[in-house]
Design a protein around this motif. Structure first.
Motif, PDB file in Angstrom:
ATOM      1  N   TYR A 138      68.299  39.269  16.181  1.00 25.64           N
ATOM      2  CA  TYR A 138      67.873  40.795  15.504  1.00 25.64           C
ATOM      3  C   TYR A 138      67.535  42.038  16.760  1.00 25.64           C
ATOM      4  O   TYR A 138      67.283  41.310  18.165  1.00 25.64           O
ATOM      5  CB  TYR A 138      66.360  40.260  14.850  1.00 25.64           C
ATOM      6  CG  TYR A 138      65.933  40.145  13.591  1.00 25.64           C
ATOM      7  CD1 TYR A 138      66.765  41.128  12.286  1.00 25.64           C
ATOM      8  CD2 TYR A 138      66.504  38.819  13.587  1.00 25.64           C
ATOM      9  CE1 TYR A 138      66.395  40.369  11.138  1.00 25.64           C
ATOM     10  CE2 TYR A 138      65.691  38.399  11.970  1.00 25.64           C
ATOM     11  CZ  TYR A 138      66.387  39.107  11.083  1.00 25.64           C
ATOM     12  OH  TYR A 138      66.143  38.202   9.946  1.00 25.64           O
ATOM     13  N   GLY A 139      67.444  42.915  16.846  1.00 27.61           N
ATOM     14  CA  GLY A 139      67.152  44.000  17.097  1.00 27.61           C
ATOM     15  C   GLY A 139      67.960  45.055  18.104  1.00 27.61           C
ATOM     16  O   GLY A 139      68.635  45.205  17.390  1.00 27.61           O
ATOM     17  N   VAL A 140      68.319  44.882  19.523  1.00 24.67           N
ATOM     18  CA  VAL A 140      69.071  45.640  19.950  1.00 24.67           C
ATOM     19  C   VAL A 140      70.608  45.434  19.870  1.00 24.67           C
ATOM     20  O   VAL A 140      71.617  46.573  20.073  1.00 24.67           O
ATOM     21  CB  VAL A 140      68.950  45.850  22.305  1.00 24.67           C
ATOM     22  CG1 VAL A 140      67.155  46.638  22.200  1.00 24.67           C
ATOM     23  CG2 VAL A 140      69.013  44.020  22.379  1.00 24.67           C
ATOM     24  N   PHE A 141      70.681  44.700  19.015  1.00 23.51           N
ATOM     25  CA  PHE A 141      72.320  44.133  19.306  1.00 23.51           C
ATOM     26  C   PHE A 141      72.775  44.791  17.983  1.00 23.51           C
ATOM     27  O   PHE A 141      74.205  44.955  18.577  1.00 23.51           O
ATOM     28  CB  PHE A 141      72.677  42.398  19.800  1.00 23.51           C
ATOM     29  CG  PHE A 141      73.074  42.218  21.035  1.00 23.51           C
ATOM     30  CD1 PHE A 141      73.714  42.498  21.958  1.00 23.51           C
ATOM     31  CD2 PHE A 141      71.438  41.906  22.006  1.00 23.51           C
ATOM     32  CE1 PHE A 141      74.056  42.259  23.070  1.00 23.51           C
ATOM     33  CE2 PHE A 141      72.227  41.217  23.075  1.00 23.51           C
ATOM     34  CZ  PHE A 141      72.761  41.875  23.643  1.00 23.51           C
ATOM     35  N   PRO A 142      72.519  44.139  16.814  1.00 25.51           N
ATOM     36  CA  PRO A 142      72.929  44.760  15.909  1.00 25.51           C
ATOM     37  C   PRO A 142      72.908  46.465  15.904  1.00 25.51           C
ATOM     38  O   PRO A 142      73.674  47.098  14.842  1.00 25.51           O
ATOM     39  CB  PRO A 142      72.056  43.877  14.420  1.00 25.51           C
ATOM     40  CG  PRO A 142      70.635  43.922  15.566  1.00 25.51           C
ATOM     41  CD  PRO A 142      71.423  43.213  16.547  1.00 25.51           C
TER      42      PRO A 142
END
Length: 299
Positions: A138-142
């Motif tokens: 989760y977070g900045v990568f998706p």
């Protein structure tokens, strides 16, 4: 003479990695070769029972497609060793396994290669995704993956340029992304908090070759959970900036090992390897490590 099945992504690599060239190289190194394109659906059904090993030619996405078909086939009926020819952009799986170099040299190395067991992350309650090979997070990568698609940068076909474009975009996202609440339980212990990213990793690197878990071993019976809280925002941004500048620098991210994980995130998007999946708000996901489901040939 060993019989190999070449499972090939015809869109990966260049003319040196065409069907004809790869089959010729395999035969020149003493292998009897049969062929299937990974563009074909249900490729696992094309694998004959007398095959000695599989050869997967493509990037991380190609490896995932092949493994997905094998798992659907209930591959435990026969566990073929996989020789990997990394022809993609990031090749995070191959890098983790130490498989690098020219195609001819990799093929030649299989004559004396070792077999490396490879664990798989089993997912529960994720629509259309039952497993991951690299990472789930989760977070900045998706968010990065969505922005790459929205800006058209995912269509860049020169690997080095695509990776640099992703790093530059990620750097900007890190500076502005709002940390989200994450409910996280690892082997029965609570590790909840507010994070910029929460990654459950099986490989050492993800995305544009970011080595968030340099200690990861996909055959050690553990997953690496990488957490980046708000107070590490500048540290993460500096690490990415160094990558943009061509500087490889070790980064000691907060890491916890585990086998059974429950996680939910105050948001709706998650990535499974290189695909973004939309979930219901704050859905709880269960992750279970499945040990030694795959075998790769390694130097």
């Amino acid at each position: 003479m060993k019989v190999v099945k070449l499972l090939h992504n015809p869109g990966a690599g260049d003319e040196e990695h065409s069907k004809e060239e790869l089959m010729s190289t395999l035969r020149a190194n003493g292998f009897e070769c049969r062929y299937s394109s990974t563009k074909k659906k249900n490729i696992g059904k094309d694998i004959e029972t007398d095959i000695d090993m599989l050869v997967v030619a493509g990037g991380d996405g190609t490896v995932r497609d092949v493994v997905g078909d094998l798992l659907d086939r209930k591959m435990l009926e026969k566990n073929w060793p996989i020789g990997l020819l990394p022809l993609g952009t990031a090749n995070n799986i191959a890098k983790t396994l130490g498989i690098e170099g020219e195609t001819q040299d990799i093929i030649r190395s299989w004559q004396g290669a070792k077999v490396k067991k490879y664990d798989v992350g089993r997912l529960y309650d994720v629509p259309e995704s039952k497993f991951f090979l690299e990472s789930f997070g989760y977070g900045v990568f998706p968010y990065l993956m969505q922005e790459m698609k929205k800006t058209g940068k995912e269509k860049i076909d020169v690997p080095e340029m695509k990776i640099k474009a992703a790093l530059e975009l990620l750097h900007d996202i890190i500076l502005s992304y709002e940390a989200k609440r994450c409910m996280l339980e690892i082997d029965g212990v609570d590790h909840s908090g507010n994070f910029l990213l929460a990654e459950i990793m099986n490989t050492r690197s993800i995305g544009p070759n970011l080595f968030l878990a340099p200690q990861a071993d996909p055959g050690d019976g553990h997953l690496e959970v990488i957490l980046v809280p708000e107070h590490d925002r500048k540290k993460l941004a500096a690490y990415v900036q160094h990558k943009i500048n061509g500087i490889e620098e070790d980064y000691d991210f907060h890491s916890i090992t585990g086998k059974n994980i429950r996680i939910s995130w105050h948001g709706t998007h998650v990535h499974v390897d290189d695909e973004v999946v939309k979930l219901k708000e704050s859905s709880e996901i269960k992750i279970e490590l499945k040990q030694s489901l795959l075998e790769f040939l390694v130097p």
